[in-house]
Design an enzyme around this catalytic site. Structure first.
Site, PDB file in Angstrom:
ATOM      1  N   SER A  37       0.861  -1.276  -0.020  1.00  0.00           N
ATOM      2  CA  SER A  37      -0.134  -0.023   0.104  1.00  0.00           C
ATOM      3  C   SER A  37       0.864   1.270  -0.014  1.00  0.00           C
ATOM      4  O   SER A  37       1.640   1.562  -0.853  1.00  0.00           O
ATOM      5  CB  SER A  37      -0.852  -0.025   1.212  1.00  0.00           C
ATOM      6  OG  SER A  37      -1.961   0.739   1.201  1.00  0.00           O
ATOM      7  N   HIS A  77      -7.877  -4.858  -1.532  1.00  0.00           N
ATOM      8  CA  HIS A  77      -6.774  -4.139  -0.765  1.00  0.00           C
ATOM      9  C   HIS A  77      -6.412  -4.932   0.639  1.00  0.00           C
ATOM     10  O   HIS A  77      -7.402  -5.439   1.266  1.00  0.00           O
ATOM     11  CB  HIS A  77      -7.007  -2.688  -0.747  1.00  0.00           C
ATOM     12  CG  HIS A  77      -5.791  -1.961  -0.489  1.00  0.00           C
ATOM     13  ND1 HIS A  77      -4.700  -1.659  -1.335  1.00  0.00           N
ATOM     14  CD2 HIS A  77      -5.204  -1.361   0.679  1.00  0.00           C
ATOM     15  CE1 HIS A  77      -3.865  -0.848  -0.923  1.00  0.00           C
ATOM     16  NE2 HIS A  77      -4.063  -0.913   0.565  1.00  0.00           N
ATOM     17  N   ASP A  84      -9.843  -3.619  -6.035  1.00  0.00           N
ATOM     18  CA  ASP A  84      -8.864  -2.521  -5.077  1.00  0.00           C
ATOM     19  C   ASP A  84      -8.871  -1.411  -5.790  1.00  0.00           C
ATOM     20  O   ASP A  84      -8.718  -1.405  -7.026  1.00  0.00           O
ATOM     21  CB  ASP A  84      -7.365  -3.076  -4.999  1.00  0.00           C
ATOM     22  CG  ASP A  84      -6.692  -2.113  -4.309  1.00  0.00           C
ATOM     23  OD1 ASP A  84      -6.865  -1.136  -3.818  1.00  0.00           O
ATOM     24  OD2 ASP A  84      -5.288  -2.630  -4.019  1.00  0.00           O
TER      25      ASP A  84
END
Length: 309
Positions: free
Chosen positions: A155, A278, A248
């Site tokens: 991320s 995600h 995501d």
């Protein structure tokens, strides 16, 4: 489009009705994230070496944690945690770092870089590259192999890893691999996937806006240190392993970055996991794709470091 297990997990999260991060202060969100971060992770596996360290940073000492599966002279992965540059720490990603060390047979150095809003852009970038730049010498003092290094993250940490790979190239610091797990790479959160998965897929548009508002001024978002897709030149970068989730908001920019690297002649291994969201790589207790992704990352690290097991 979700797998049955992913759909079941999202339904459970929805029923729990916990406050959203964007409804909290950053301090409250950090506590909430830490309390829940490893619920779905695999149990923390014991390792031969787990050591607390402090590294010199641009604004003072930075906490870090070393993981190693043996006392051998191992190659090293600098790992940068996710959390939107605002939440996350050494504890939230402890299980994942242990898995990488165990599965890849390498040392992992996890960095507790400074967080926003107390430390806004580019503080996290400066801390991350300071740690990477000092890693060859540090590795030798720790009995590790400072000539075989990689950088990775998930991320926001994947964004930082991509930026560090660019900075390492420019500084003449060779890297064996950049491990980019569901990274953000573009400036404006305006891809089709941001619209398609804006709500109900774990990472909501409101949360992304909240993270970015704490981290960076709008006028700075086109800076490649925030949006590595916008760097002028991607040639000569370390080989990349890019791990993405289909459901995501960040998936389109992850795909675009992999394409950009390939067009610049950078070797890229791309794995797109269908039907998951995600942060799936931290859900190994429930989501089998997490285990597969961890194995892919470990294999990429082993091969990059010259271990052909």
């Amino acid at each position: 489009m979700l797998t049955p297990r992913m759909a079941e997990l999202l339904a459970r999260i929805h029923r729990a009705n916990r406050p959203a991060y964007h409804s909290m202060s950053p301090q409250q969100a950090r506590i909430a994230y830490r309390m829940g971060a490893e619920i779905l992770d695999l149990p923390r596996v014991p390792l031969a070496r787990v050591e607390e360290l402090h590294l010199p940073g641009p604004a003072g000492a930075l906490a870090a944690r070393l993981y190693a599966p043996s006392a051998a002279r191992l190659p090293v992965l600098l790992y940068l945690h996710g959390g939107g540059f605002t939440i996350g720490d050494l504890e939230t990603h402890d299980s994942l770092c242990r898995q990488f060390a165990l599965r890849a047979g390498c040392a992992v150095l996890a960095l507790d870089y400074r967080l926003a809003p107390e430390h806004r852009f580019p503080a996290a970038v400066d801390d991350s590259f300071a740690a990477l730049r000092g890693l060859p010498a540090l590795a030798e003092t720790l009995g590790l192999d400072g000539s075989r290094l990689a950088v990775g993250g998930d991320s926001a940490g994947g964004t930082l890893a991509a930026v560090c790979a660019l900075m390492a190239r420019d500084a003449g610091l060779p890297l064996a691999l950049q491990l980019l797990i569901t990274p953000g790479t573009c400036a404006r959160a305006d891809t089709e996937s941001h619209a398609r998965f804006a709500k109900g897929y774990l990472l909501d548009a409101e949360a992304i806006a909240w993270f970015f508002a704490h981290y960076i001024e709008d006028a700075d978002k086109d800076d490649w240190r925030f949006a590595p897709l916008h760097a002028q030149d991607h040639e000569g970068l370390a080989p990349a392993c890019v791990i993405l989730a289909e459901a995501d908001p960040l998936v389109d920019e992850g795909l675009a970055y992999a394409d950009t690297l390939r067009a610049a002649g950078v070797p890229v291994e791309l794995e797109l996991y269908r039907g998951v969201t995600h942060d799936f790589i931290k859900m190994g207790r429930m989501i089998p794709e997490a285990l597969s992704a961890q194995d892919v990352a470990a294999r990429a690290l082993r091969e990059a470091f010259g271990d052909r097991r």
